[in-house]
Design a protein around this motif. Structure first.
Motif, PDB file in Angstrom:
ATOM      1  N   VAL A 110       0.847  -1.198   0.000  1.00  0.00           N
ATOM      2  CA  VAL A 110       0.000   0.000   0.000  1.00  0.00           C
ATOM      3  C   VAL A 110       0.879   1.244   0.000  1.00  0.00           C
ATOM      4  O   VAL A 110       1.737   1.404   0.868  1.00  0.00           O
ATOM      5  CB  VAL A 110      -0.939   0.032   1.222  1.00  0.00           C
ATOM      6  CG1 VAL A 110      -1.683   1.365   1.293  1.00  0.00           C
ATOM      7  CG2 VAL A 110      -1.925  -1.121   1.161  1.00  0.00           C
ATOM      8  N   ARG A 111       0.681   2.112  -0.985  1.00  0.00           N
ATOM      9  CA  ARG A 111       1.416   3.375  -1.040  1.00  0.00           C
ATOM     10  C   ARG A 111       0.606   4.523  -0.468  1.00  0.00           C
ATOM     11  O   ARG A 111       1.150   5.445   0.128  1.00  0.00           O
ATOM     12  CB  ARG A 111       1.791   3.704  -2.486  1.00  0.00           C
ATOM     13  CG  ARG A 111       2.935   2.895  -3.055  1.00  0.00           C
ATOM     14  CD  ARG A 111       3.506   3.525  -4.314  1.00  0.00           C
ATOM     15  NE  ARG A 111       2.539   3.548  -5.393  1.00  0.00           N
ATOM     16  CZ  ARG A 111       2.627   2.793  -6.491  1.00  0.00           C
ATOM     17  NH1 ARG A 111       3.648   1.945  -6.622  1.00  0.00           N
ATOM     18  NH2 ARG A 111       1.721   2.862  -7.437  1.00  0.00           N
ATOM     19  N   ARG A 112      -0.726   4.449  -0.689  1.00  0.00           N
ATOM     20  CA  ARG A 112      -1.560   5.558  -0.272  1.00  0.00           C
ATOM     21  C   ARG A 112      -2.973   5.074  -0.021  1.00  0.00           C
ATOM     22  O   ARG A 112      -3.471   4.197  -0.720  1.00  0.00           O
ATOM     23  CB  ARG A 112      -1.547   6.641  -1.355  1.00  0.00           C
ATOM     24  CG  ARG A 112      -2.317   7.887  -1.010  1.00  0.00           C
ATOM     25  CD  ARG A 112      -2.002   9.043  -1.948  1.00  0.00           C
ATOM     26  NE  ARG A 112      -1.974   8.643  -3.357  1.00  0.00           N
ATOM     27  CZ  ARG A 112      -2.198   9.504  -4.345  1.00  0.00           C
ATOM     28  NH1 ARG A 112      -2.445  10.784  -4.070  1.00  0.00           N
ATOM     29  NH2 ARG A 112      -2.150   9.098  -5.600  1.00  0.00           N
ATOM     30  N   ALA A 127      -7.310   1.920  -1.619  1.00  0.00           N
ATOM     31  CA  ALA A 127      -5.876   2.159  -1.538  1.00  0.00           C
ATOM     32  C   ALA A 127      -5.228   2.086  -2.914  1.00  0.00           C
ATOM     33  O   ALA A 127      -5.822   1.610  -3.884  1.00  0.00           O
ATOM     34  CB  ALA A 127      -5.234   1.128  -0.606  1.00  0.00           C
ATOM     35  N   GLU A 128      -3.995   2.571  -2.954  1.00  0.00           N
ATOM     36  CA  GLU A 128      -3.180   2.473  -4.154  1.00  0.00           C
ATOM     37  C   GLU A 128      -1.869   1.798  -3.787  1.00  0.00           C
ATOM     38  O   GLU A 128      -1.295   2.070  -2.727  1.00  0.00           O
ATOM     39  CB  GLU A 128      -2.901   3.853  -4.746  1.00  0.00           C
ATOM     40  CG  GLU A 128      -2.066   3.812  -6.020  1.00  0.00           C
ATOM     41  CD  GLU A 128      -1.727   5.192  -6.549  1.00  0.00           C
ATOM     42  OE1 GLU A 128      -1.692   5.360  -7.773  1.00  0.00           O
ATOM     43  OE2 GLU A 128      -1.495   6.092  -5.721  1.00  0.00           O
ATOM     44  N   GLY A 129      -1.403   0.937  -4.656  1.00  0.00           N
ATOM     45  CA  GLY A 129      -0.130   0.255  -4.432  1.00  0.00           C
ATOM     46  C   GLY A 129       0.267  -0.483  -5.685  1.00  0.00           C
ATOM     47  O   GLY A 129      -0.494  -0.528  -6.660  1.00  0.00           O
ATOM     48  N   PRO A 130       1.445  -1.072  -5.708  1.00  0.00           N
ATOM     49  CA  PRO A 130       1.879  -1.819  -6.889  1.00  0.00           C
ATOM     50  C   PRO A 130       0.866  -2.897  -7.256  1.00  0.00           C
ATOM     51  O   PRO A 130       0.373  -3.614  -6.382  1.00  0.00           O
ATOM     52  CB  PRO A 130       3.205  -2.434  -6.442  1.00  0.00           C
ATOM     53  CG  PRO A 130       3.668  -1.565  -5.307  1.00  0.00           C
ATOM     54  CD  PRO A 130       2.437  -1.103  -4.615  1.00  0.00           C
ATOM     55  N   ALA A 131       0.541  -2.999  -8.542  1.00  0.00           N
ATOM     56  CA  ALA A 131      -0.393  -4.037  -8.984  1.00  0.00           C
ATOM     57  C   ALA A 131       0.195  -5.410  -8.688  1.00  0.00           C
ATOM     58  O   ALA A 131       1.359  -5.674  -9.001  1.00  0.00           O
ATOM     59  CB  ALA A 131      -0.668  -3.895 -10.479  1.00  0.00           C
ATOM     60  N   SER A 137      -5.196  -3.114 -11.914  1.00  0.00           N
ATOM     61  CA  SER A 137      -5.048  -1.711 -11.536  1.00  0.00           C
ATOM     62  C   SER A 137      -4.269  -1.568 -10.232  1.00  0.00           C
ATOM     63  O   SER A 137      -4.273  -2.467  -9.382  1.00  0.00           O
ATOM     64  CB  SER A 137      -6.434  -1.072 -11.373  1.00  0.00           C
ATOM     65  OG  SER A 137      -6.337   0.240 -10.885  1.00  0.00           O
ATOM     66  N   THR A 138      -3.615  -0.432 -10.076  1.00  0.00           N
ATOM     67  CA  THR A 138      -2.945  -0.139  -8.800  1.00  0.00           C
ATOM     68  C   THR A 138      -3.964   0.255  -7.730  1.00  0.00           C
ATOM     69  O   THR A 138      -3.651   0.221  -6.540  1.00  0.00           O
ATOM     70  CB  THR A 138      -1.932   1.002  -8.973  1.00  0.00           C
ATOM     71  OG1 THR A 138      -2.616   2.176  -9.444  1.00  0.00           O
ATOM     72  CG2 THR A 138      -0.849   0.618  -9.961  1.00  0.00           C
ATOM     73  N   LEU A 139      -5.174   0.624  -8.133  1.00  0.00           N
ATOM     74  CA  LEU A 139      -6.242   0.958  -7.194  1.00  0.00           C
ATOM     75  C   LEU A 139      -6.963  -0.314  -6.767  1.00  0.00           C
ATOM     76  O   LEU A 139      -7.294  -1.161  -7.602  1.00  0.00           O
ATOM     77  CB  LEU A 139      -7.238   1.924  -7.826  1.00  0.00           C
ATOM     78  CG  LEU A 139      -6.715   3.308  -8.193  1.00  0.00           C
ATOM     79  CD1 LEU A 139      -7.797   4.107  -8.931  1.00  0.00           C
ATOM     80  CD2 LEU A 139      -6.262   4.062  -6.946  1.00  0.00           C
ATOM     81  N   HIS A 140      -7.207  -0.455  -5.493  1.00  0.00           N
ATOM     82  CA  HIS A 140      -7.899  -1.636  -4.992  1.00  0.00           C
ATOM     83  C   HIS A 140      -8.547  -1.318  -3.653  1.00  0.00           C
ATOM     84  O   HIS A 140      -8.351  -0.245  -3.088  1.00  0.00           O
ATOM     85  CB  HIS A 140      -6.931  -2.814  -4.854  1.00  0.00           C
ATOM     86  CG  HIS A 140      -5.801  -2.563  -3.893  1.00  0.00           C
ATOM     87  ND1 HIS A 140      -4.681  -1.830  -4.239  1.00  0.00           N
ATOM     88  CD2 HIS A 140      -5.620  -2.935  -2.608  1.00  0.00           C
ATOM     89  CE1 HIS A 140      -3.857  -1.763  -3.196  1.00  0.00           C
ATOM     90  NE2 HIS A 140      -4.412  -2.438  -2.200  1.00  0.00           N
TER      91      HIS A 140
END
Length: 201
Positions: A110-112, A127-131, A137-140
Protein backbone atom coordinates in the motif's frame (compact mmCIF):
# COMPACT_ATOMS: atom_id res chain seq x y z
CA UNK A 1 -2.04 -6.24 8.65
CA UNK A 2 0.01 -8.06 6.08
CA UNK A 3 -2.04 -9.70 3.31
CA UNK A 4 0.86 -11.60 1.71
CA UNK A 5 0.31 -13.00 -1.77
CA UNK A 6 2.28 -15.99 -3.05
CA UNK A 7 3.68 -16.31 -6.56
CA UNK A 8 1.03 -18.88 -7.38
CA UNK A 9 -1.71 -16.49 -6.36
CA UNK A 10 -0.12 -13.70 -8.40
CA UNK A 11 -0.29 -16.01 -11.42
CA UNK A 12 -3.94 -16.73 -10.69
CA UNK A 13 -4.70 -13.04 -10.31
CA UNK A 14 -3.09 -12.35 -13.66
CA UNK A 15 -4.94 -15.17 -15.38
CA UNK A 16 -8.32 -14.22 -13.96
CA UNK A 17 -7.76 -10.52 -14.50
CA UNK A 18 -7.03 -10.91 -18.22
CA UNK A 19 -9.14 -13.91 -19.16
CA UNK A 20 -12.54 -12.26 -19.30
CA UNK A 21 -14.30 -9.11 -20.36
CA UNK A 22 -16.10 -6.74 -18.01
CA UNK A 23 -19.51 -8.01 -19.15
CA UNK A 24 -20.01 -11.64 -18.13
CA UNK A 25 -20.87 -13.88 -21.12
CA UNK A 26 -23.63 -16.47 -21.09
CA UNK A 27 -22.18 -19.93 -20.56
CA UNK A 28 -24.61 -22.71 -21.44
CA UNK A 29 -22.10 -25.38 -20.37
CA UNK A 30 -21.26 -23.75 -17.04
CA UNK A 31 -19.93 -25.90 -14.22
CA UNK A 32 -21.24 -25.74 -10.65
CA UNK A 33 -18.50 -24.11 -8.58
CA UNK A 34 -18.20 -23.61 -4.80
CA UNK A 35 -19.17 -20.26 -3.35
CA UNK A 36 -18.02 -21.06 0.20
CA UNK A 37 -14.83 -22.31 1.84
CA UNK A 38 -13.79 -23.21 5.36
CA UNK A 39 -10.66 -21.39 6.57
CA UNK A 40 -8.60 -21.43 9.76
CA UNK A 41 -9.11 -25.11 10.49
CA UNK A 42 -12.86 -24.76 10.10
CA UNK A 43 -13.29 -21.73 12.37
CA UNK A 44 -14.21 -19.32 9.54
CA UNK A 45 -16.73 -19.88 6.76
CA UNK A 46 -15.78 -17.66 3.84
CA UNK A 47 -18.79 -16.79 1.67
CA UNK A 48 -18.33 -15.27 -1.78
CA UNK A 49 -20.31 -12.28 -3.03
CA UNK A 50 -22.96 -12.75 -5.72
CA UNK A 51 -21.44 -13.94 -9.01
CA UNK A 52 -18.11 -14.98 -7.47
CA UNK A 53 -16.76 -18.47 -6.76
CA UNK A 54 -13.88 -20.02 -4.83
CA UNK A 55 -10.71 -21.02 -6.68
CA UNK A 56 -10.06 -24.37 -5.00
CA UNK A 57 -6.62 -24.69 -6.63
CA UNK A 58 -5.13 -21.80 -4.66
CA UNK A 59 -6.94 -22.41 -1.37
CA UNK A 60 -4.85 -22.86 1.78
CA UNK A 61 -5.95 -23.30 5.38
CA UNK A 62 -5.91 -19.56 6.06
CA UNK A 63 -6.21 -18.23 2.51
CA UNK A 64 -8.61 -18.34 -0.43
CA UNK A 65 -8.95 -16.57 -3.75
CA UNK A 66 -12.33 -15.70 -5.24
CA UNK A 67 -12.95 -14.81 -8.88
CA UNK A 68 -15.95 -14.11 -11.04
CA UNK A 69 -17.46 -17.51 -11.69
CA UNK A 70 -17.39 -17.28 -15.50
CA UNK A 71 -13.59 -16.90 -15.47
CA UNK A 72 -13.42 -20.42 -14.03
CA UNK A 73 -16.03 -22.00 -16.27
CA UNK A 74 -19.04 -21.24 -14.07
CA UNK A 75 -22.08 -19.01 -14.57
CA UNK A 76 -22.15 -15.35 -13.58
CA UNK A 77 -25.22 -13.14 -13.70
CA UNK A 78 -25.36 -9.77 -15.41
CA UNK A 79 -23.92 -6.72 -13.70
CA UNK A 80 -21.15 -8.50 -11.76
CA UNK A 81 -17.88 -6.53 -12.01
CA UNK A 82 -14.75 -8.32 -13.19
CA UNK A 83 -12.24 -8.74 -10.39
CA UNK A 84 -10.45 -11.05 -8.02
CA UNK A 85 -10.70 -11.17 -4.23
CA UNK A 86 -8.18 -12.48 -1.74
CA UNK A 87 -9.21 -13.48 1.78
CA UNK A 88 -6.89 -14.29 4.68
CA UNK A 89 -7.99 -15.46 8.14
CA UNK A 90 -5.60 -14.67 11.00
CA UNK A 91 -6.06 -15.54 14.70
CA UNK A 92 -7.00 -12.53 16.82
CA UNK A 93 -7.83 -11.88 20.46
CA UNK A 94 -11.20 -10.33 21.29
CA UNK A 95 -9.55 -7.04 22.30
CA UNK A 96 -7.64 -6.68 19.01
CA UNK A 97 -8.84 -3.45 17.40
CA UNK A 98 -9.74 -3.29 13.74
CA UNK A 99 -7.01 -1.56 11.71
CA UNK A 100 -7.37 2.14 10.99
CA UNK A 101 -6.23 4.08 7.93
CA UNK A 102 -2.71 4.49 9.34
CA UNK A 103 -2.33 0.74 9.80
CA UNK A 104 -3.58 0.05 6.29
CA UNK A 105 -1.13 2.68 5.04
CA UNK A 106 1.70 0.73 6.67
CA UNK A 107 0.60 -2.54 5.06
CA UNK A 108 2.92 -4.14 2.55
CA UNK A 109 1.74 -3.27 -0.95
CA UNK A 110 0.00 0.00 0.00
CA UNK A 111 1.42 3.37 -1.04
CA UNK A 112 -1.56 5.56 -0.27
CA UNK A 113 -5.03 5.34 1.29
CA UNK A 114 -7.75 7.45 -0.36
CA UNK A 115 -10.96 6.62 1.46
CA UNK A 116 -11.89 4.91 4.71
CA UNK A 117 -15.21 3.41 5.75
CA UNK A 118 -15.09 2.39 9.40
CA UNK A 119 -17.81 0.68 11.38
CA UNK A 120 -18.17 -1.34 14.55
CA UNK A 121 -17.82 -4.67 12.71
CA UNK A 122 -15.50 -3.84 9.81
CA UNK A 123 -13.04 -1.34 8.35
CA UNK A 124 -12.63 -0.74 4.63
CA UNK A 125 -10.26 1.47 2.64
CA UNK A 126 -9.61 2.28 -1.00
CA UNK A 127 -5.88 2.16 -1.54
CA UNK A 128 -3.18 2.47 -4.15
CA UNK A 129 -0.13 0.26 -4.43
CA UNK A 130 1.88 -1.82 -6.89
CA UNK A 131 -0.39 -4.04 -8.98
CA UNK A 132 -0.02 -7.64 -7.72
CA UNK A 133 -0.16 -9.00 -11.27
CA UNK A 134 0.15 -7.65 -14.83
CA UNK A 135 -3.03 -6.06 -16.16
CA UNK A 136 -4.50 -5.25 -12.74
CA UNK A 137 -5.05 -1.71 -11.54
CA UNK A 138 -2.95 -0.14 -8.80
CA UNK A 139 -6.24 0.96 -7.19
CA UNK A 140 -7.90 -1.64 -4.99
CA UNK A 141 -10.00 -2.14 -1.85
CA UNK A 142 -8.88 -3.64 1.46
CA UNK A 143 -11.11 -4.53 4.37
CA UNK A 144 -10.93 -6.29 7.72
CA UNK A 145 -13.62 -7.76 9.95
CA UNK A 146 -13.82 -10.08 12.97
CA UNK A 147 -15.07 -13.57 12.13
CA UNK A 148 -15.02 -16.69 14.30
CA UNK A 149 -12.25 -15.50 16.62
CA UNK A 150 -10.16 -14.37 13.66
CA UNK A 151 -9.47 -11.27 11.64
CA UNK A 152 -10.62 -11.79 8.06
CA UNK A 153 -8.57 -9.57 5.73
CA UNK A 154 -10.06 -9.04 2.29
CA UNK A 155 -8.61 -7.35 -0.80
CA UNK A 156 -10.47 -6.65 -4.05
CA UNK A 157 -8.51 -6.15 -7.28
CA UNK A 158 -9.64 -5.46 -10.83
CA UNK A 159 -8.17 -4.75 -14.26
CA UNK A 160 -7.61 -1.15 -15.29
CA UNK A 161 -11.00 0.46 -15.82
CA UNK A 162 -12.95 -2.33 -14.09
CA UNK A 163 -15.86 -1.35 -11.87
CA UNK A 164 -14.23 -3.50 -9.18
CA UNK A 165 -11.71 -0.70 -8.56
CA UNK A 166 -14.52 1.78 -7.83
CA UNK A 167 -17.68 1.79 -5.76
CA UNK A 168 -18.69 -1.70 -6.90
CA UNK A 169 -15.42 -3.07 -5.56
CA UNK A 170 -16.29 -1.63 -2.17
CA UNK A 171 -19.62 -3.41 -2.35
CA UNK A 172 -17.88 -6.69 -3.19
CA UNK A 173 -15.64 -6.37 -0.13
CA UNK A 174 -18.59 -5.47 2.08
CA UNK A 175 -20.54 -8.48 0.80
CA UNK A 176 -17.69 -10.89 1.49
CA UNK A 177 -17.24 -9.63 5.03
CA UNK A 178 -20.95 -9.46 5.89
CA UNK A 179 -21.78 -12.84 4.35
CA UNK A 180 -18.79 -14.49 6.00
CA UNK A 181 -19.78 -13.14 9.42
CA UNK A 182 -23.36 -14.34 9.01
CA UNK A 183 -22.32 -17.69 7.57
CA UNK A 184 -19.75 -18.32 10.30
CA UNK A 185 -22.22 -17.38 13.04
CA UNK A 186 -24.82 -19.74 11.59
CA UNK A 187 -22.24 -22.52 11.29
CA UNK A 188 -21.17 -22.03 14.90
CA UNK A 189 -24.78 -22.19 16.11
CA UNK A 190 -25.40 -25.40 14.17
CA UNK A 191 -22.23 -26.96 15.61
CA UNK A 192 -23.17 -25.94 19.12
CA UNK A 193 -26.64 -27.44 18.64
CA UNK A 194 -25.02 -30.66 17.47
CA UNK A 195 -22.43 -30.61 20.27
CA UNK A 196 -19.56 -30.03 17.85
CA UNK A 197 -16.68 -27.54 17.79
CA UNK A 198 -13.92 -26.87 15.24
CA UNK A 199 -10.80 -28.96 15.68
CA UNK A 200 -8.03 -27.32 17.66
CA UNK A 201 -5.23 -25.73 15.58
Amino acid sequence: MNTWISRGVVFALSAFGLAACETAPTNSGARSLPTQALLANGAVLLVAPAGYCVDTRSKKDAFALLARCDTMGGETGAGVPLGVITATALPATSDRALPDAAEFQATRGVRRVFEQFAGRSQTLVRAEGPAPAPGLSTLHWRGTTRVGGHMLAVAVYGPEGSAATGREGRQLAQQVMARSRSGTDALLRSRQAAGQTPAAP
